[in-house]
Design a protein around this motif. Structure first.
Motif, short mmCIF file in Angstrom:
data_model
loop_
_atom_site.label_atom_id
_atom_site.label_comp_id
_atom_site.label_asym_id
_atom_site.label_seq_id
_atom_site.Cartn_x
_atom_site.Cartn_y
_atom_site.Cartn_z
N GLU A 1 -61.85 -30.20 -17.26
CA GLU A 1 -62.48 -30.90 -18.38
C GLU A 1 -62.04 -30.28 -19.71
O GLU A 1 -61.70 -31.00 -20.66
N ILE A 2 -62.07 -28.94 -19.72
CA ILE A 2 -61.71 -28.26 -20.97
C ILE A 2 -60.26 -28.57 -21.31
O ILE A 2 -59.91 -28.84 -22.46
N TYR A 3 -59.43 -28.56 -20.26
CA TYR A 3 -58.02 -28.86 -20.53
C TYR A 3 -57.87 -30.28 -21.06
O TYR A 3 -57.09 -30.53 -21.99
N ALA A 4 -58.62 -31.21 -20.47
CA ALA A 4 -58.51 -32.60 -20.90
C ALA A 4 -58.86 -32.73 -22.38
O ALA A 4 -58.16 -33.42 -23.14
N GLU A 5 -59.92 -32.04 -22.78
CA GLU A 5 -60.29 -32.01 -24.21
C GLU A 5 -59.13 -31.50 -25.05
O GLU A 5 -58.77 -32.08 -26.08
N PHE A 6 -58.57 -30.41 -24.56
CA PHE A 6 -57.45 -29.77 -25.26
C PHE A 6 -56.27 -30.72 -25.35
O PHE A 6 -55.62 -30.85 -26.39
N ALA A 7 -56.00 -31.44 -24.24
CA ALA A 7 -54.86 -32.34 -24.21
C ALA A 7 -55.07 -33.51 -25.17
O ALA A 7 -54.11 -34.00 -25.77
N VAL A 8 -56.31 -33.94 -25.30
CA VAL A 8 -56.60 -35.04 -26.24
C VAL A 8 -56.31 -34.57 -27.67
O VAL A 8 -55.71 -35.29 -28.45
N ALA A 9 -56.72 -33.34 -27.94
CA ALA A 9 -56.51 -32.80 -29.28
C ALA A 9 -55.02 -32.66 -29.60
O ALA A 9 -54.63 -32.72 -30.76
N HIS A 10 -54.23 -32.48 -28.57
CA HIS A 10 -52.79 -32.32 -28.79
C HIS A 10 -52.02 -33.42 -28.08
O HIS A 10 -50.98 -33.17 -27.46
N ALA A 11 -52.54 -34.63 -28.15
CA ALA A 11 -51.90 -35.75 -27.45
C ALA A 11 -50.43 -35.85 -27.85
O ALA A 11 -50.08 -35.73 -29.01
N GLY A 12 -49.59 -36.02 -26.84
CA GLY A 12 -48.16 -36.13 -27.11
C GLY A 12 -47.45 -34.80 -27.18
O GLY A 12 -46.25 -34.72 -26.99
N GLU A 13 -48.21 -33.75 -27.40
CA GLU A 13 -47.56 -32.43 -27.52
C GLU A 13 -47.62 -31.65 -26.21
O GLU A 13 -46.76 -30.85 -25.92
N VAL A 14 -48.71 -31.87 -25.47
CA VAL A 14 -48.88 -31.14 -24.20
C VAL A 14 -49.12 -32.16 -23.10
O VAL A 14 -49.51 -33.29 -23.38
N PRO A 15 -48.89 -31.77 -21.83
CA PRO A 15 -49.12 -32.71 -20.72
C PRO A 15 -50.57 -33.17 -20.74
O PRO A 15 -51.46 -32.38 -21.05
N SER A 16 -50.79 -34.43 -20.40
CA SER A 16 -52.15 -34.95 -20.44
C SER A 16 -52.99 -34.38 -19.30
O SER A 16 -52.45 -33.83 -18.33
N GLY A 17 -54.29 -34.53 -19.44
CA GLY A 17 -55.21 -34.00 -18.44
C GLY A 17 -54.99 -34.59 -17.06
O GLY A 17 -55.33 -33.97 -16.04
N SER A 18 -54.39 -35.78 -16.99
CA SER A 18 -54.23 -36.40 -15.67
C SER A 18 -53.01 -35.90 -14.92
O SER A 18 -52.91 -36.08 -13.71
N VAL A 19 -52.07 -35.30 -15.63
CA VAL A 19 -50.87 -34.85 -14.92
C VAL A 19 -50.82 -33.35 -14.72
O VAL A 19 -50.12 -32.85 -13.85
#
Ligand SMILES: Nc1ncnc2c1ncn2[C@@H]1O[C@H](COP(=O)(O)OP(=O)(O)OP(=O)(O)O)[C@@H](O)[C@H]1O
Ligand SMILES: [Mg+2]
Lengths: 537, 257
Positions: A341-359
């Motif tokens: 969950e925390i990673y998913a939040e993080f990935a949303v904040a950096h969308a396009g820059e880091v792998p998304s929470g689903s991958v």
């Protein structure tokens, strides 16, 4: 009439049990079988436990990984993770492969982990795995106190080496400045000799010199320039770039307890590895519009020769972030989900820059060690199954003995029936009898197993010293009667704990076996015709 | 041929104490592989309360078989080929068509067996052997509740039979006559209405046998115990109130034989 249970059941059980040898033999068989199964299960289970704990010692509880290419902004992710109350600590690491060229050009393929000593020590049990450090107490099997880590004169040096290991730094003997160093698995270098008691001492060797003489060579902790490490950076498309080599001194060595890890793993200072792999903070060239925002692009470091249309600072990357749970006994899977969950939040904040929470790959330490754990589990299961099968001999023995006893006691059965006992009452005499043998057998078996398992290391040691003594007297040399040889096994001691639930299962199993063994004979006794039983000669 | 005797039940003397047991048309056939071995061919018999009846018959005439049927250890043949139904009436209760549980209870409470070969449990002490029937009768709590009383009663019985000093002994440590006295004490423990004795002196020498017979006579004199005794010895049978002859699986009155 013939209420079940009645006093005559108890009376006959007691009398039959104390006046016959055969049922005592059946009990003994049950004792041995329960003890055997329980000992095996406890030792193998303890072994599995040791192994998993060893496997856990260097990987934290949960690992968030995006292999090879890695992901950026990890400091932010770590900040987010550590802000969560369920997280004890988190640490960035890089995991990659490389070639380590050792002394005399021996080259080994190794697993390289770039770590930040401080954060890594908070997430894992890294400090505890460092081998070279001052020691106050001898190790369990080191009876003679041979360990050079015990010696007072080495104390200062070892303390320094220990701290170097923690920081993955070493003072350059020439310049006096700290330089990046590596920490090897204790079996990687090949310059350590494993002792009889399961420790290590540095191998001292005579090497031929070019002048024709020989030189005493101490290979302990090769210094700067003696080893070289080669890694191949990979670009975002998975294409290998120019291999990078670094000559690095060895700061310390670690022993995780898992041979595979101790044999292949090299720990390295994270910033140094990032630089070699081109995962450090670097300038990136963006041409026109197309590359905007994508972190997964080819990049060039500051010295790149292409004339930039636009230069942006690319953040440093790591392949994984490892996380430690605040509650050591907490729910691992729930913790993994929380990290996700925390990673998913993080990935949303950096969308396009880091792998998304689903991958993104998120796994627990158990997942990471699954292969090894499963293998040992299977082995344990197999051994247990074999012994359980052997234990069916106990069932069979009870069965055979009961069958014989019922033939012998046919007249008793007839008498009981003549006195008014029901079929069920007669059957219960024998079932109760089987139960009594089961209770006596499994309880004594449990006690025997407990006595053996809790003292297994002493017993083992006793066998070993007996072998040594007998060998020197009979054959003129010491016989090595170690079954669990610390020289071979990573664990110095045999696991020596019996878990109550295992004991409970085995004891109940022994009891049920006896009941099962008594079942058929009891049914035969119940079906017996009273007149035929009375006329039986 | 079997129905002839069945239709005329022998009722020579109506017993003063009333009827305890009435047996009629008792047939028993053993099966040896495919061969039927008929043993009893329609036995008729009555037993009055307090009566001591001896069944006299040659070896193999079916005396033991009859005793087992009466004692509920075995069941008579079912009626077939138009034969009249077998009847065993104990105090008016039908003991032929009753359940197994009823039969167990009958053996436990109403009947006491004494066998030729004593049939004591070798692992149990004399006292425990005597108590065995009460243990079966009362169940765990019932027995524990009156354990002291029952023990006292067992000891009294054994004392009366001259075995007061052998209470803790195992059967193997006793003589034949002593064992048979233990067996008689066991049979009497539950106060049965009917004592069934299958050649109680058959395994004993003349003198010891006579002593056992005295014990039985004593019981009968003291408690008015109804007894059915099987023997092949006319001299022993003569001690009973009435002798019944079993010949070829049928009861014949002395005048017939
Ligand atoms: N289970 C059996 N199967 C076949 N035949 C049997 C069985 N039991 C008894 N018999 C036969 O039934 C007949 C009567 O047996 P029983 O024991 O009742 O005789 P008995 O009058 O008591 O003889 P004894 O005086 O020798 O004790 C005998 O011929 C015997 O062989
Ligand atoms: Mg007989």
């Amino acid at each position: 009439m013939g209420t079940v249970p009645a006093v005559y059941h108890a009376l006959l059980t007691r009398r039959y049990l104390t006046s016959k040898v055969m049922p005592l033999l059946a009990s003994l068989a049950v004792v041995l079988c329960t003890a055997m199964v329980l000992i095996t299960w406890s030792v193998m289970g303890g072994f599995l436990n040791n192994l998993t704990q060893a496997g856990r010692s260097l990987i934290g509880d949960v690992r968030i990984a995006w292999p090879n290419v890695g992901f950026a902004h990890y400091d932010e992710l770590i900040g987010m993770l550590e802000a969560d109350p369920s997280v004890e600590a988190a640490a960035p690491i890089i995991e990659t492969f490389g070639m380590l060229t050792l002394l005399e050009n021996r080259t080994e393929g190794v697993l390289i982990r770039g770590i930040d000593g401080g954060s890594f020590s908070r997430v894992t049990d890294y400090p505890g795995t460092l081998w070279w450090r001052p020691l106050d107490e001898p190790m369990p099997k080191d009876g003679g106190g041979d360990d050079l880590r015990l010696a007072d004169e080495n104390r200062l040096l070892l303390q320094r080496i220990y701290e170097d290991g923690l920081r993955l730094r070493e003072l350059d003997p020439v310049t006096g400045r700290p330089e990046s160093a590596i920490v090897l698995g204790v079996e990687v270098g090949g310059w350590n000799v494993r002792t009889d008691w399961g420790g290590y001492y540095p191998r001292v060797q005579h090497l031929a010199t070019p002048e024709g003489g020989s030189e005493l060579m101490n290979k302990f902790m090769p210094g700067s320039g003696e080893l070289s490490l080669l890694v191949v950076p990979i670009d975002s498309q998975g294409r290998p770039l120019e291999p990078q080599t670094a000559k690095l001194p060895v700061a310390n060595e670690f022993e995780s307890g898992l041979y595979d890890i101790d044999r292949q793993t090299v720990l390295m200072d994270l910033p140094a590895l990032q630089k070699m792999l081109r995962m450090h903070a670097a300038k990136r060239v963006v041409r026109g519009q197309e590359g905007a925002g994508s972190a997964f692009e080819g990049f060039f470091d500051g010295e790149g020769e292409v004339a930039p249309a636009q230069t942006v600072e690319d953040p440093a990357r790591v392949t994984s972030v490892i996380v430690r749970m605040a509650d050591p006994d907490g729910d691992l899977l729930a913790f993994r989900d929380r990290c996700h969950e925390i990673y998913a939040e993080f990935a949303v904040a950096h969308a396009g820059e880091v792998p998304s929470g689903s991958v993104i790959g998120i796994e627990t330490w158990e997942d990471a060690n699954r292969m090894m754990i499963e293998a040992v589990k299977k082995e344990t299961g197999l051994v247990l199954m074999i012994f359980t099968f052997i234990s069916f001999t106990a069932v069979f023995l009870v069965f055979a003995i009961f069958w014989a006893m019922i033939s012998e006691k046919t007249k008793d059965i007839g008498i009981l029936r003549a006195l008014g006992a029901s079929r069920l009452g007669v059957a219960w005499v024998w079932l109760r009898y089987g139960l009594a043998i089961g209770v006596v057998g499994s309880v004594l078996g449990g006690v025997l197993a407990w006595a053996i398992v809790t003292n297994i290391n002493e017993i083992h040691e006793g066998i070993y010293t007996t072998g040594k003594w007998l060998g020197t007297h009979l054959a003129g040399r010491e016989w090595n009667w170690y079954i669990w040889d610390p020289k071979v096994y990573v664990f110095k001691e045999i696991p020596h704990k019996i878990e109550p639930w295992k004991a409970a299962i085995v004891l109940v199993g022994g009891l049920v076996s006896c009941l099962v063994g008594a079942l058929w004979p009891a049914a035969r006794a119940a079906r017996m015709h009273p007149v035929k039983a009375l006329r039986f000669e | 041929m079997t129905t002839a005797t069945a239709t005329t039940p022998a009722r020579a003397d109506p017993t003063p104490g009333g009827l305890l047991l009435r047996v009629a048309n008792l047939h028993k056939t053993y099966r040896l592989g495919r061969v039927d071995v008929p043993v009893l061919h329609g036995v008729d018999l009555t037993l009055g309360r307090g009566e001591w009846v001896a069944i006299l018959g040659a070896s193999g005439s079916g005396k033991s078989t009859l005793l087992h049927l009466i004692g509920g250890l075995d069941r008579p043949d079912r009626a077939r080929n138009g034969r009249a139904r077998a009847q065993i009436e104990f105090r008016g209760r039908d003991m032929v068509n009753c359940s197994q549980a009823e039969l167990n209870g009958f053996r436990c409470a109403d009947v006491g067996f004494v066998f030729q070969f004593y049939h004591l449990l070798p692992e149990l002490s004399v006292t425990d052997n005597v108590l065995l029937g009460t243990m079966i009768k009362h169940g765990r709590w019932g027995f524990m509740g009156q354990r002291a009383d029952l023990r006292a009663r067992a000891h009294k019985l054994l004392d009366a039979f001259g075995l007061g000093h052998r209470l803790r002994h195992r059967p193997a440590e006793l003589s034949g006559g002593e064992r048979q006295r233990v067996a008689i004490a066991r049979a009497l423990m539950n106060d049965p209405s009917l004592l069934l004795a299958d050649e109680p002196t058959g395994n004993l020498d003349r003198k010891t046998g006579a002593a056992i017979l005295e014990v039985l006579a004593g019981i009968r004199a003291e408690r008015g115990q109804t007894m059915l005794m099987v023997t092949h010895d006319p001299e022993i049978a003569a001690r009973a109130d009435r002798v019944v002859h079993l010949v070829d699986g049928r009861v014949v009155r002395p005048s017939d034989g």
